[in-house]
Design a protein around this motif. Structure first.
Motif, PDB file in Angstrom:
ATOM      1  N   SER A 191       0.848  -1.184   0.000  1.00 21.02           N
ATOM      2  CA  SER A 191       0.000   0.000   0.000  1.00 21.02           C
ATOM      3  C   SER A 191       0.889   1.241   0.000  1.00 21.02           C
ATOM      4  CB  SER A 191      -0.951  -0.002   1.199  1.00 21.02           C
ATOM      5  OG  SER A 191      -1.979   0.955   0.995  1.00 21.02           O
ATOM      6  N   ASN A 227      -2.100  10.453  -3.020  1.00 17.44           N
ATOM      7  CA  ASN A 227      -3.068  10.695  -4.091  1.00 17.44           C
ATOM      8  C   ASN A 227      -2.825   9.779  -5.283  1.00 17.44           C
ATOM      9  OD1 ASN A 227      -1.296  12.053  -6.133  1.00 17.44           O
ATOM     10  ND2 ASN A 227      -1.081  13.579  -4.509  1.00 17.44           N
ATOM     11  N   ALA A 228      -3.821   9.705  -6.159  1.00 19.49           N
ATOM     12  CA  ALA A 228      -3.786   8.770  -7.283  1.00 19.49           C
ATOM     13  C   ALA A 228      -2.634   9.067  -8.234  1.00 19.49           C
ATOM     14  CB  ALA A 228      -5.121   8.804  -8.030  1.00 19.49           C
ATOM     15  N   GLN A 242      -1.969   9.165   9.032  1.00 19.16           N
ATOM     16  CA  GLN A 242      -3.004   8.530   8.209  1.00 19.16           C
ATOM     17  C   GLN A 242      -3.500   9.442   7.087  1.00 19.16           C
ATOM     18  OE1 GLN A 242      -5.982   6.749  10.776  1.00 19.16           O
ATOM     19  NE2 GLN A 242      -4.435   5.961  12.169  1.00 19.16           N
ATOM     20  N   TYR A 267      -5.658  -0.166  -4.640  1.00 23.30           N
ATOM     21  CA  TYR A 267      -5.553   1.126  -3.956  1.00 23.30           C
ATOM     22  C   TYR A 267      -6.280   2.222  -4.731  1.00 23.30           C
ATOM     23  CZ  TYR A 267      -3.476   5.178  -1.640  1.00 23.30           C
ATOM     24  OH  TYR A 267      -3.285   6.365  -0.971  1.00 23.30           O
ATOM     25  N   PRO A 308      -3.557   9.561   3.148  1.00 23.28           N
ATOM     26  CA  PRO A 308      -3.293   8.696   1.996  1.00 23.28           C
ATOM     27  C   PRO A 308      -2.540   9.431   0.899  1.00 23.28           C
ATOM     28  CG  PRO A 308      -5.579   9.393   2.017  1.00 23.28           C
ATOM     29  CD  PRO A 308      -4.978   9.874   3.309  1.00 23.28           C
ATOM     30  N   ALA A 360      -9.908   1.985  -4.317  1.00 26.72           N
ATOM     31  CA  ALA A 360     -10.355   2.343  -2.978  1.00 26.72           C
ATOM     32  C   ALA A 360     -10.467   3.850  -2.772  1.00 26.72           C
ATOM     33  CB  ALA A 360      -9.418   1.737  -1.937  1.00 26.72           C
ATOM     34  N   ILE A 361      -9.573   4.613  -3.409  1.00 25.97           N
ATOM     35  CA  ILE A 361      -9.613   6.066  -3.182  1.00 25.97           C
ATOM     36  C   ILE A 361     -10.377   6.818  -4.264  1.00 25.97           C
ATOM     37  CG2 ILE A 361      -7.415   5.996  -1.955  1.00 25.97           C
ATOM     38  CD1 ILE A 361      -6.128   7.315  -4.429  1.00 25.97           C
TER      39      ILE A 361
END
Length: 265
Positions: free
Chosen positions: A205, A217-218, A213, A260, A215, A263-264
């Motif tokens: 991940s 970015n794409a 925490q 991943y 995340p 998911a986002i």
């Protein structure tokens, strides 16, 4: 004059008479200052309460500190016919660790994934006669103990020897890098936490900040995937003891990227 270590992240600072006032690495939003406030420890104090542990980690000699100190990462010895490379670093050096590495052919270079693991990199370099420390130039602002051995390389890849290539992936930090190790028995990537092996040891991940925490970015994840796409690898070796994917690493990585991003989305 003492090169103090930050008690929270374990990074060593330039020698001063008194402890530094602050740790910019811990004040950054990807890390955090201790709830009790900023604190420091000397290398001698650390050695009085902790020990350097050496052990085999899925076929690779690795080094850590026991009991756990600071972030708790372990370093790995990348052994090649063209010279050995220490990947990532820990805040302590020992005579036993130096002797064992020398028994295995010595050390030609050090390379570190990102600033959270810079730790005692200057001491490690000096223990082997000042071997070069390869850090990506995009992260030079996070160097807290400047040293002549540091090589701030630029670009997207750097071949250290015929078996070892550094790959700038970015993501967690602008200059976050991974190491590709071409070897008999299966190629590997050593990732620090740029590509985080999960406890399943079947997936990876990505995060901008792990403790806070946040995340990734794409676009950053796609860049990591693009940086690693040209490289073949069977194993993914993470930042902590036993967090490795042994076999099927490339497929696990590709599936994890897709998971991943879904998911986002």
């Amino acid at each position: 004059m003492t090169s103090f270590l930050c008690l929270q992240c374990g990074v060593q600072f330039e020698a001063t008479q008194a402890p530094p006032r602050r740790c910019p690495i811990c004040e950054d939003e990807r890390q955090f200052v201790r709830w009790e406030g900023q604190a420091w420890i000397t290398p001698e104090e650390l050695a009085a309460t902790h020990r350097l542990a050496m052990k085999d980690d899925a076929g690779v000699l690795a080094f850590g500190i026991e009991p756990r100190f600071a972030i708790g990462q372990r370093a790995q010895l990348v052994e090649t016919p063209h010279g050995n490379v220490l990947w990532d670093c820990i805040p302590m050096v020992s005579d036993e660790a130096v002797a064992e590495i020398n028994r295995r052919g010595g050390l030609a270079a050090i390379a570190i994934s990102h600033c959270h693991f810079y730790s005692a990199m200057a001491q490690w370099s000096e223990a082997f006669g000042g071997v070069p420390i390869y850090l990506h130039a995009d992260d030079r602002q996070w160097i807290m103990r400047p040293h002549p051995a540091i090589v701030s390389w630029q670009g997207d890849t750097l071949r250290l020897n015929p078996s070892v290539t550094l790959i700038r992936c970015g993501g967690h930090f602008a200059g976050s890098q991974v190491l590709h190790w071409a070897r008999d028995g299966g190629n590997a990537i050593l990732t620090g936490d740029t590509v985080q092996v999960t406890p399943t040891r079947r997936h990876v991940s990505f995060m901008y900040s792990y403790p806070n925490q946040i995340p990734l970015n794409a676009a950053a994840v796609r860049r990591i995937a693009a940086a690693l796409e040209p490289f073949d690898f069977d194993d993914i070796r993470g930042a902590w003891w036993d967090l490795n994917i042994i076999g099927g690493g490339k497929s696990a990585f590709d599936a994890s990227v897709a998971r991943y991003l879904a998911a986002i989305a």
